[in-house]
Design an enzyme around this catalytic site. Structure first.
Site, PDB file in Angstrom:
ATOM      1  N   ILE A 153      39.424  72.130  39.082  1.00 15.03           N
ATOM      2  CA  ILE A 153      39.670  72.145  40.521  1.00 15.03           C
ATOM      3  C   ILE A 153      39.674  70.717  41.045  1.00 15.03           C
ATOM      4  O   ILE A 153      38.725  69.963  40.830  1.00 15.03           O
ATOM      5  CB  ILE A 153      38.569  72.946  41.251  1.00 15.03           C
ATOM      6  CG1 ILE A 153      38.437  74.346  40.656  1.00 15.03           C
ATOM      7  CG2 ILE A 153      38.838  72.986  42.751  1.00 15.03           C
ATOM      8  CD1 ILE A 153      37.167  75.075  41.063  1.00 15.03           C
ATOM      9  N   CYS A 154      40.730  70.356  41.746  1.00 10.75           N
ATOM     10  CA  CYS A 154      40.819  69.043  42.379  1.00 10.75           C
ATOM     11  C   CYS A 154      40.300  69.190  43.808  1.00 10.75           C
ATOM     12  O   CYS A 154      41.044  69.541  44.721  1.00 10.75           O
ATOM     13  CB  CYS A 154      42.265  68.547  42.350  1.00 10.75           C
ATOM     14  SG  CYS A 154      42.465  66.910  43.077  1.00 10.75           S
ATOM     15  N   LEU A 155      39.003  68.959  43.970  1.00 13.11           N
ATOM     16  CA  LEU A 155      38.344  69.089  45.271  1.00 13.11           C
ATOM     17  C   LEU A 155      37.280  67.995  45.351  1.00 13.11           C
ATOM     18  O   LEU A 155      36.351  67.973  44.528  1.00 13.11           O
ATOM     19  CB  LEU A 155      37.722  70.489  45.414  1.00 13.11           C
ATOM     20  CG  LEU A 155      37.004  70.804  46.720  1.00 13.11           C
ATOM     21  CD1 LEU A 155      37.973  70.768  47.908  1.00 13.11           C
ATOM     22  CD2 LEU A 155      36.324  72.163  46.642  1.00 13.11           C
TER      23      LEU A 155
END
Length: 161
Positions: free
Chosen positions: A98-100
Site C-alpha cells: 500500500i502506497c500510503l
C-alpha cells in the site's frame, strides 16, 4: 513476509506488548466501523477484515489486511499489506503493498491500528476507478523474494485518490 523473516523477527518490547494489548482491548470494546479483527493468539500479527464502505465502488466487497508489528512499536510503524486478492486501487499493488504515507514517512506513535484502518478505508472510499498503479508490474517484479514494503522508497505525489 518470508519464512526466514518471520523466524528472525524480534520479540515485541514490553512497551509494544502493553500498547498492543491496550489497543486490542479498545478494539474489542469499540471496533472501527467496517473492520473485524480476526482473533488469533499472535499479538505481533493481526489479520483484519475490511468491508468496503457503502456508496463507494468497493461497497459489499471484503478484503483482509495483515498488520505486522515491529519490536519497537509504536515508535516504528507496523508493516501493513493487503492479503491476496488485494483491491484494485491506484495506490495498492497486486502484491498487497500500500502506497500510503502514514505507513512510512508520516508515521506517528500517536497513531493506532484503528486510525490506520480508517485511513485505508478513506483511501479506498475516495477512489473513483478500480485500477492498479501504473508501475504495478515493475514494482511487484522488484519485490520478489519477500521484500517488505518498508524497504521501498515511496514517492507520495498523488493526493487525488
Amino acid at each position: 513476509m518470508t519464512a526466514s523473516s518471520v523466524s528472525s523477527r524480534k520479540v515485541l518490547s514490553k512497551i509494544a506488548t502493553n500498547r498492543l494489548q491496550k489497543e486490542l482491548t479498545e478494539w474489542q470494546i469499540n471496533p472501527p466501523s467496517g473492520f473485524t479483527h480476526k482473533v488469533t493468539d499472535n499479538l505481533q500479527r493481526w489479520v483484519i477484515e475490511v468491508n468496503g464502505a457503502q456508496g463507494t465502488i468497493y461497497a459489499n466487497e471484503k478484503y483482509q489486511l495483515q498488520v505486522d508489528f515491529p519490536e519497537n512499536y509504536p515508535m516504528e510503524a507496523p508493516q501493513v499489506i493487503f492479503l491476496h486478492p488485494a483491491p484494485l486501487h491506484p495506490h495498492i499493488y497486486s502484491n498487497g503493498h500500500i502506497c500510503l504515507d502514514i505507513l512510512y514517512d508520516s508515521w506517528s506513535p500517536a497513531m493506532t491500528v484503528g486510525s490506520i484502518c480508517i485511513s485505508i478505508l478513506s483511501m479506498l472510499s475516495s477512489s473513483t476507478v478500480k485500477e492498479r498503479p501504473e508501475d504495478n508490474d515493475r514494482y511487484v517484479k522488484n519485490c520478489r523474494n519477500g521484500r517488505s514494503p518498508k524497504e521501498t522508497r515511496w514517492w507520495f505525489h498523488d493526493d487525488k485518490v
